[in-house]
Design an enzyme around this catalytic site. Structure first.
Site, short mmCIF file in Angstrom:
data_model
loop_
_atom_site.label_atom_id
_atom_site.label_comp_id
_atom_site.label_asym_id
_atom_site.label_seq_id
_atom_site.Cartn_x
_atom_site.Cartn_y
_atom_site.Cartn_z
CD GLU A 92 -3.02 -0.97 0.16
OE1 GLU A 92 -2.76 -1.27 -1.02
OE2 GLU A 92 -4.11 -0.55 0.52
CG HIS A 140 -10.41 -5.26 0.19
ND1 HIS A 140 -11.06 -4.70 1.27
CD2 HIS A 140 -9.20 -5.68 0.65
CE1 HIS A 140 -10.27 -4.79 2.33
NE2 HIS A 140 -9.15 -5.37 1.97
CG ASN A 143 -4.72 -13.27 5.58
OD1 ASN A 143 -4.58 -14.25 4.88
ND2 ASN A 143 -3.93 -13.01 6.61
#
Length: 283
Positions: A92, A140, A143
């Protein structure tokens, strides 16, 4: 018809999870990263995850070697030119992402969908780096990717219906469902989650409660599967800090001011599970 091959750029925690999910559902994968050591580590992690799934009795389809054989690794971004779909998972960091998309714009045919697997960078900003912004969409993945049935899809200002349909097709082939939201920093999941994690970090810093106590309240009283600080360790404290900094910069709102404790943890290398030490210690 299976969309294949799919290029996955970035072989970190999320990238290798995306590659794993794709290969396990019959897609050929081009997994790209700047370091062969990172790629080798990613393949080793995927192999361990496949073995663990079999140990738990989860259906895995073909044998592990056949699944891994679907993944080709490369350190050359030019190798993704033959991909039918690209999922970008770089860190990011805007400067890194900007350069990656400028390269992808040169390398990939105009019909190739470019999916940004970002947690906070606005999709419209990313799309501004390519000549055909309508082919850029946010996807998106969260996890652990192989075990999450839903993906947050983000429509940028220019994202076309054809691009959205293609992204839904890819997710369906991965046995996943997409929930489409409009573009905004942090989108839905991280705009709420990062603020919650940041506030939980303030509670630790102010000694209101210990991490385990904070997380137990979320799990026992609010029904969360994981506490806020357990989630932070799983994601990575460095990723949390970058995300909350980006939200603070985007909205110029003091409610997103990063907790100083997060900065100290990153400076100390206490990044969570990936370093075996975050809010908790792992062995």
């Amino acid at each position: 018809m299976t969309i294949s091959p799919v290029a996955v750029i970035g072989a970190g925690t999320i990238g290798r999870g995306v590659a794993h999910s794709l290969a396990a559902t019959g897609h050929d994968v081009i997994l790209a990263d700047i370091g062969q050591d990172v790629l080798d580590e990613a393949l080793g992690h995927i192999r361990r995850e496949l073995r663990f799934a079999r140990f738990l009795g989860r259906p895995c389809g073909e044998d592990d070697d056949a699944t891994l054989a679907r993944i080709t690794t490369t350190t050359e971004l030019a190798d993704v030119a033959r991909a039918a779909f690209v999922v970008e998972n770089t860190t990011e960091d805007w400067e890194i992402k900007r350069e990656v998309y400028r390269r992808l714009d040169e390398i990939c045919p105009p019909a190739t969908v470019l999916a940004a697997n970002t947690s906070c960078v606005p999709v419209t900003r990313i799309a501004g780096q390519v000549r055909a912004p309508e082919r850029v969409i946010g996807m998106h993945f969260m996890n652990p990717v192989p075990h999450k049935p839903v993906v947050e899809m983000i429509r940028g200002v220019h994202t076309s219906e054809a691009t959205i349909a293609r992204a839904r097709e890819l997710l369906a082939g991965m046995d996943k469902t997409g929930i489409l939201v409009n573009d905004s920093p942090g989108f839905v999941a991280n705009r709420v989650l990062m603020l919650s994690i940041n506030e939980a970090a303030y509670l630790v810093q102010e000694r209101v409660a210990e991490p385990a106590e904070i997380d137990q309240i979320f799990k026992s009283c609010l029904g969360h599967k994981m506490g806020m600080l357990e989630t932070a360790d799983l994601i990575g404290i460095d990723t949390i800090l970058k995300s909350i900094e980006m939200l603070h910069d985007s909205f110029s709102d003091s409610k997103y001011r990063p907790c100083p404790l997060l900065r100290r943890m990153v400076d100390a290398g206490r990044l969570g599970k990936k370093t075996n030490h975050g809010f908790y210690t792992y062995h």
